[in-house]
Scaffold this motif. Structure first.
Motif, PDB file in Angstrom:
ATOM      1  N   ALA A 175       7.178  14.187  15.808  1.00  0.00           N
ATOM      2  CA  ALA A 175       7.683  14.950  16.911  1.00  0.00           C
ATOM      3  C   ALA A 175       8.806  14.286  17.668  1.00  0.00           C
ATOM      4  N   GLY A 176       9.497  14.729  18.515  1.00  0.00           N
ATOM      5  CA  GLY A 176      10.570  14.009  19.344  1.00  0.00           C
ATOM      6  C   GLY A 176      11.616  13.849  18.571  1.00  0.00           C
ATOM      7  N   ILE A 177      12.276  12.952  18.827  1.00  0.00           N
ATOM      8  CA  ILE A 177      14.074  12.944  18.021  1.00  0.00           C
ATOM      9  C   ILE A 177      13.566  12.897  16.436  1.00  0.00           C
ATOM     10  N   GLN A 178      12.843  12.389  15.883  1.00  0.00           N
ATOM     11  CA  GLN A 178      12.468  12.365  14.395  1.00  0.00           C
ATOM     12  C   GLN A 178      12.495  13.774  13.961  1.00  0.00           C
ATOM     13  N   ALA A 179      11.515  14.681  14.775  1.00  0.00           N
ATOM     14  CA  ALA A 179      11.226  16.182  14.361  1.00  0.00           C
ATOM     15  C   ALA A 179      12.578  16.848  14.667  1.00  0.00           C
ATOM     16  N   ASP A 180      13.149  16.668  15.533  1.00  0.00           N
ATOM     17  CA  ASP A 180      14.506  17.324  15.897  1.00  0.00           C
ATOM     18  C   ASP A 180      15.533  17.204  14.848  1.00  0.00           C
ATOM     19  N   LEU A 181      15.701  15.927  14.280  1.00  0.00           N
ATOM     20  CA  LEU A 181      16.773  15.673  13.466  1.00  0.00           C
ATOM     21  C   LEU A 181      16.408  15.920  12.189  1.00  0.00           C
ATOM     22  N   LYS A 182      15.215  16.313  11.922  1.00  0.00           N
ATOM     23  CA  LYS A 182      14.879  16.764  10.566  1.00  0.00           C
ATOM     24  C   LYS A 182      15.223  18.267  10.486  1.00  0.00           C
ATOM     25  N   THR A 183      14.797  18.889  11.600  1.00  0.00           N
ATOM     26  CA  THR A 183      14.985  20.214  11.889  1.00  0.00           C
ATOM     27  C   THR A 183      16.647  20.451  11.689  1.00  0.00           C
ATOM     28  N   PHE A 184      17.247  19.648  12.527  1.00  0.00           N
ATOM     29  CA  PHE A 184      18.579  20.154  12.522  1.00  0.00           C
ATOM     30  C   PHE A 184      19.170  19.875  11.033  1.00  0.00           C
ATOM     31  N   THR A 185      18.791  19.003  10.221  1.00  0.00           N
ATOM     32  CA  THR A 185      19.375  18.732   8.982  1.00  0.00           C
ATOM     33  C   THR A 185      18.645  19.682   8.015  1.00  0.00           C
ATOM     34  N   ALA A 186      17.390  20.457   8.165  1.00  0.00           N
ATOM     35  CA  ALA A 186      17.063  21.458   7.163  1.00  0.00           C
ATOM     36  C   ALA A 186      17.846  22.836   7.503  1.00  0.00           C
ATOM     37  N   LEU A 187      18.196  23.072   8.833  1.00  0.00           N
ATOM     38  CA  LEU A 187      18.801  24.144   8.932  1.00  0.00           C
ATOM     39  C   LEU A 187      20.212  24.176   9.091  1.00  0.00           C
ATOM     40  N   GLY A 188      20.885  22.993   8.701  1.00  0.00           N
ATOM     41  CA  GLY A 188      22.494  23.044   8.188  1.00  0.00           C
ATOM     42  C   GLY A 188      23.359  22.738   9.511  1.00  0.00           C
ATOM     43  N   VAL A 189      22.670  21.895  10.446  1.00  0.00           N
ATOM     44  CA  VAL A 189      23.757  21.510  11.676  1.00  0.00           C
ATOM     45  C   VAL A 189      23.753  20.188  11.621  1.00  0.00           C
ATOM     46  N   PHE A 190      24.763  19.720  12.369  1.00  0.00           N
ATOM     47  CA  PHE A 190      24.868  18.197  12.540  1.00  0.00           C
ATOM     48  C   PHE A 190      24.168  17.693  13.638  1.00  0.00           C
ATOM     49  N   GLY A 191      23.082  16.983  13.646  1.00  0.00           N
ATOM     50  CA  GLY A 191      22.241  16.441  14.888  1.00  0.00           C
ATOM     51  C   GLY A 191      22.759  15.150  15.066  1.00  0.00           C
ATOM     52  N   MET A 192      22.634  15.023  16.683  1.00  0.00           N
ATOM     53  CA  MET A 192      22.859  13.747  17.265  1.00  0.00           C
ATOM     54  C   MET A 192      21.842  13.469  18.188  1.00  0.00           C
ATOM     55  N   SER A 193      21.825  12.279  18.817  1.00  0.00           N
ATOM     56  CA  SER A 193      20.628  11.816  19.547  1.00  0.00           C
ATOM     57  C   SER A 193      20.670  11.156  20.845  1.00  0.00           C
ATOM     58  N   ALA A 194      20.244  11.416  21.971  1.00  0.00           N
ATOM     59  CA  ALA A 194      20.308  10.352  23.243  1.00  0.00           C
ATOM     60  C   ALA A 194      18.697  10.427  23.277  1.00  0.00           C
ATOM     61  N   ILE A 195      18.362   9.025  23.084  1.00  0.00           N
ATOM     62  CA  ILE A 195      16.938   8.709  23.295  1.00  0.00           C
ATOM     63  C   ILE A 195      16.509   8.455  24.840  1.00  0.00           C
ATOM     64  N   THR A 196      15.385   8.886  25.191  1.00  0.00           N
ATOM     65  CA  THR A 196      15.044   8.724  26.538  1.00  0.00           C
ATOM     66  C   THR A 196      14.114   7.847  26.651  1.00  0.00           C
ATOM     67  N   SER A 197      13.006   7.826  25.717  1.00  0.00           N
ATOM     68  CA  SER A 197      11.826   6.762  25.761  1.00  0.00           C
ATOM     69  C   SER A 197      11.521   6.585  24.391  1.00  0.00           C
ATOM     70  N   ILE A 198      11.001   5.353  24.453  1.00  0.00           N
ATOM     71  CA  ILE A 198      10.491   4.890  22.978  1.00  0.00           C
ATOM     72  C   ILE A 198       9.007   4.854  23.213  1.00  0.00           C
ATOM     73  N   THR A 199       8.197   5.749  22.297  1.00  0.00           N
ATOM     74  CA  THR A 199       6.741   5.875  22.374  1.00  0.00           C
ATOM     75  C   THR A 199       6.124   5.074  21.283  1.00  0.00           C
ATOM     76  N   VAL A 200       5.281   4.454  21.357  1.00  0.00           N
ATOM     77  CA  VAL A 200       4.435   3.659  20.454  1.00  0.00           C
ATOM     78  C   VAL A 200       3.291   4.899  19.972  1.00  0.00           C
ATOM     79  N   GLN A 201       3.442   5.666  18.861  1.00  0.00           N
ATOM     80  CA  GLN A 201       2.550   6.841  18.712  1.00  0.00           C
ATOM     81  C   GLN A 201       2.467   7.092  17.198  1.00  0.00           C
ATOM     82  N   ASN A 202       1.402   7.577  16.940  1.00  0.00           N
ATOM     83  CA  ASN A 202       1.009   8.109  15.526  1.00  0.00           C
ATOM     84  C   ASN A 202       0.412   9.574  15.652  1.00  0.00           C
ATOM     85  N   THR A 203      -0.252   9.662  14.546  1.00  0.00           N
ATOM     86  CA  THR A 203      -1.000  11.238  14.438  1.00  0.00           C
ATOM     87  C   THR A 203      -2.067  11.444  15.327  1.00  0.00           C
TER      88      THR A 203
END
Length: 272
Positions: free
Chosen positions: A24-52
């Motif tokens: 999810a989060g930044i990682q999911a966003d950048l994967k989506t941008f790549t898959a759909l053919g746009v150039f993705g950039m990021s501004a990170i708001t928070s770092i979560t310690v997270q898994n499934t």
């Protein structure tokens, strides 16, 4: 394949939290941008310690650092669409809204992230007012799920008619359009309700029997942002984004012990 050498690739900036599990989060966003053919950039708001399984810690970046990330990207590369996700407190909401106005961002997709798939809170209820008053009025579209729409409107949502009422209430906050997602409703056929202030559109789709839906909301909002950046009108962007997410869920990945991630690259690697 499109040749970008003689044309400017669409540029989308995600302003959201980092998910160390990658779903999810930044990682999911950048994967989506790549898959759909746009150039993705990021501004990170928070770092979560997270898994499934869940969220085990959250460290928020200082608001001035969030603003600075947006500033340097806009001033150098340029941005066609901004997509926001996890904005974990009012101070971050305030600087993101300021940046949207300062840099004259014309297209803004707001995913009002409040809880993780595991149920862990990502935005305090005391900070929801900033989201409603400062950021939603600047949005091209907001994409709440039913619990988020309930929190933002104060009404209970049990039916499609309730979703329509929520759309109208959210639209009154100043956004140009609202998409209330129906994934939390019961039944095999689900409905998302899109409202642009004048008419409703109903996106009907089949529920896919899988627990691997981590990052669905992030992915949908990022897909909408991607299609808007590519020049599609809003309704068409939402429909194509919904189709993309449906495929990503259908081909989702059984990774981890909890809610696994979508397969963002399903159009290229459907058998992963």
């Amino acid at each position: 394949m499109r040749d970008f050498r003689n044309s400017l690739i669409p540029r989308v900036l995600t302003v959201a939290g980092s998910d160390s599990g990658g779903g999810a989060g930044i990682q999911a966003d950048l994967k989506t941008f790549t898959a759909l053919g746009v150039f993705g950039m990021s501004a990170i708001t928070s770092i979560t310690v997270q898994n499934t399984v869940g969220v085990f810690g959250v460290w928020n970046l200082p608001p001035e650092v969030v603003y600075a990330q947006i500033k340097v990207v806009v001033e150098d590369i340029g941005v066609d669409v901004v997509k926001t996700g996890m904005l974990s407190h009012s101070g971050i909401v305030e600087v993101v809204a300021k940046a949207i106005k300062d840099f004259n961002i014309q297209k803004l997709v707001v995913d009002p992230v409040m809880r993780a798939k595991s149920g862990d809170p990502l935005l305090k209820s005391s900070d929801e007012l900033a989201l409603k008053e400062l950021l939603i009025p600047l949005a091209t579209i907001i994409t709440p799920n039913i619990p988020e729409a309930e929190a933002l409107t104060g009404i209970k949502i049990k039916t499609v008619e309730d979703m329509e009422q929520a759309c109208k209430l959210l639209y009154s906050l100043g956004t140009k359009a609202v998409l209330v997602k129906g994934g939390h409703m019961e039944g095999d056929r689900l409905v998302d309700v899109l409202y642009d202030g004048s008419s409703f559109e109903y996106l009907i789709y089949e529920r896919i029997n899988t627990k691997n839906t981590h990052g669905t909301g992030c992915t949908l909002a990022s897909a909408i942002a991607s299609y808007l950046a590519k020049g599609l009108e809003l309704k068409e962007a939402v429909k194509k984004a919904r189709d993309y997410v449906q495929g990503a869920i259908k081909h989702s990945l059984s990774i981890g012990k909890g809610h696994g991630p979508l397969n963002h690259m399903w159009q290229f690697y459907p058998s992963l």
